[in-house]
Design an enzyme around this catalytic site. Structure first.
Site, mmCIF file in Angstrom:
data_model
loop_
_atom_site.group_PDB
_atom_site.id
_atom_site.type_symbol
_atom_site.label_atom_id
_atom_site.label_comp_id
_atom_site.label_asym_id
_atom_site.label_seq_id
_atom_site.Cartn_x
_atom_site.Cartn_y
_atom_site.Cartn_z
ATOM 1 N N SER A 12 100.813 18.044 -13.958
ATOM 2 C CA SER A 12 100.802 19.288 -14.892
ATOM 3 C C SER A 12 99.473 19.750 -15.307
ATOM 4 O O SER A 12 98.514 19.211 -15.258
ATOM 5 C CB SER A 12 101.878 18.804 -16.134
ATOM 6 O OG SER A 12 101.013 18.071 -16.910
ATOM 7 N N GLU A 29 94.947 18.510 -8.499
ATOM 8 C CA GLU A 29 96.098 19.473 -7.881
ATOM 9 C C GLU A 29 97.202 19.616 -8.931
ATOM 10 O O GLU A 29 97.878 18.569 -9.030
ATOM 11 C CB GLU A 29 96.651 18.673 -6.605
ATOM 12 C CG GLU A 29 97.283 19.681 -5.538
ATOM 13 C CD GLU A 29 98.966 19.569 -5.731
ATOM 14 O OE1 GLU A 29 99.393 20.561 -6.481
ATOM 15 O OE2 GLU A 29 99.470 18.669 -5.158
ATOM 16 N N CYS A 64 105.301 21.335 -6.208
ATOM 17 C CA CYS A 64 104.266 22.294 -7.036
ATOM 18 C C CYS A 64 104.209 23.426 -6.083
ATOM 19 O O CYS A 64 104.031 24.614 -6.577
ATOM 20 C CB CYS A 64 103.146 21.401 -7.290
ATOM 21 S SG CYS A 64 102.575 20.939 -5.570
#
Length: 463
Positions: A214, A235, A269
């Site tokens: 996150s 990332e 994501c």
């Protein structure tokens, strides 16, 4: 018997049944110290292993993964709910990853001549040391190995701190790598609470840090790595735009949008989260998209025909539902779903929100679950404007028949990747990573190999 608590243990809960299926006490300080010591010793030896031998190790890992594929897939499914056919696909993708880097990795690490006269200078790619990897639960094997394999071929060692709810996958992966003959210390698994992560980051035996997770986790880990003057690759999240223009093949766009949004139960994501559709075709696209979404099979993730399984954690389902309800209260239209399924399974119905605008929650925040937001755009320029109006910048998709227009849009999109007439995917042949609050640094391709290399200049007879 001591209490099993998330403050003292990493706990795995089957999101389909709600039952606890595993728990592992957090490592003691002594156990963490021993793991870091093994990684340091392992690095001293592994860096001296030839590239050809490292490639042979990667091939052995590929074979071990293939041999243990069903056990790994079942563990993934039981721990985080990924439908079993997708879990098998995840393991197969890891096999390909190892094989690809075994073949192509050595060339990425070859010395590079420079423009210095008489070939007196060159660039060498040297390993950095032991890399601490803090990894998420949504791809319990792929996410780990897509960072680890490039690091290992470069001569680094890898220390994995996995998400608490998938430690069974972490230990099974470690066992698989040991079966493949990977030397001790080259790949270590630690199971620590946040304070243990901080200790590891500050330990001189850790050279660099990588995290997938996150934005909040990235800010915390990035700050700690920066304070320790250690390189960090992050990332993080994404709210990826999926642009459909009026001239697009709508059937192809709908098919890609459904896969791009609902694969892995939407817990990706780089999923297609904001579907930005040109006004003149939005009605036709929406009708087809809702119909295709309605056909998705929701059920037991261990059944081969299930496409949508339970969400990995119960708290995340509640958070997602809160985002949906907030968006509806802000004026969006519920076109499909919008409910938490009853029963023990942690299922959220595949959901489609129409009439979403840039001031709404579903536009501004990342929706990490099976919820799509459909947004209207006047034209291609407006679509790019909407796409860039985000704190995130991971990936984008464009569907159009106009190749020249797509190329112009690509130049204007503030994302780490753009997919033209195809949905987002990670592949060892190309770099993966983002910008803005989606993080920095790159995984995969030669960029992923060199992220954790000392780029060393060697210059002979300078004078």
């Amino acid at each position: 018997m001591p209490e099993i608590s998330p403050q003292t243990h990493a706990i795995s809960i089957d999101p389909h049944t709600g039952e606890q299926i595993g728990h592992n006490a957090f490592d003691t300080d002594a156990a963490l110290d021993a793991a870091l010591a093994r990684a340091k010793t392992g690095f001293a030896q592994w860096r001296r292993v030839s590239l050809a031998q490292r490639s042979e190790h990667l091939l052995a890992i590929a074979n071990a993964l293939a041999a243990n594929a069903e056990a790994l897939a079942e563990m993934i499914t039981r721990e985080m709910g990924k439908p079993i056919t997708q879990a098998r696909g995840e393991v197969a993708k890891c096999v390909n990853l190892c094989q690809w880097y075994a073949e192509h990795g050595p060339a990425m690490l070859a010395a590079e001549p420079t423009l210095v006269e008489n070939n007196k200078a060159r660039i060498e790619y040297r390993p950095m040391g032991s890399i601490l990897a803090i990894m998420p639960w949504n791809f319990p094997i792929w996410q780990v190995l897509r960072g680890a394999i490039p690091a290992l071929i470069a001569g680094n060692t890898y220390v994995l701190k996995h998400a608490p709810n998938v430690m069974g996958s972490a230990y099974l992966l470690l066992e698989t790598l040991r079966q493949a003959g990977l030397p001790e210390g080259v790949f270590e698994v630690i199971n620590v609470a946040p304070e243990g992560v901080t200790r590891a980051i500050n330990d001189p035996r850790i050279t660099a840090v990588t995290l997938t997770g996150s934005v909040r986790a990235g800010m915390a880990i990035g700050a700690q790595a920066g304070a320790a003057l250690k390189k960090c690759v992050l990332e993080l999240g994404g709210s990826d735009p999926f642009i459909v223009l009026a001239d697009a093949d709508l059937d192809a766009a709908v098919k890609a949008a459904v896969i791009g949004r609902y694969g892995n139960t939407g817990q990706v994501c780089a999923a297609a989260k904001r579907l930005i559709v040109e006004d003149s075709v939005i009605e036709a696209f929406t009708a087809r998209f809702v119909d295709a979404t309605r056909q998705l099979t929701v059920g037991n993730p261990l059944h081969d025909d299930t496409y949508i399984g339970p969400m990995a954690r119960f708290d995340l389902r509640d958070e997602l539902d809160g985002q949906v309800q907030a968006t509806l209260a802000e004026g969006a239209t519920l076109l499909l779903g919008g409910n938490k399924a009853e029963g023990a399974a942690n299922v959220y119905e595949p959901t489609v929100l129409g009439g979403v605008t840039r001031d709404m929650t579903a536009f501004q925040q990342e929706l990490f679950g099976p919820v799509a937001a459909i947004i209207s755009a006047r034209d291609a320029e407006h679509a790019v404007e909407l796409a860039n109006d985000s704190d995130f910048g991971l990936a984008s998709t464009i569907y159009t028949a106009d190749a020249a227009l797509a190329e112009r849009m690509t130049e204007a999109l503030d994302t780490g990747a753009v997919f033209i007439n195809g949905y987002c995917a990670s592949d060892p042949r190309v770099a993966f990573g983002g910008m803005k609050k989606s993080g920095f640094g790159r995984e995969l391709s030669h960029f992923g190999v060199r992220e954790f290399c000392n780029v060393q200049t060697v210059w002979l007879d300078r004078n």
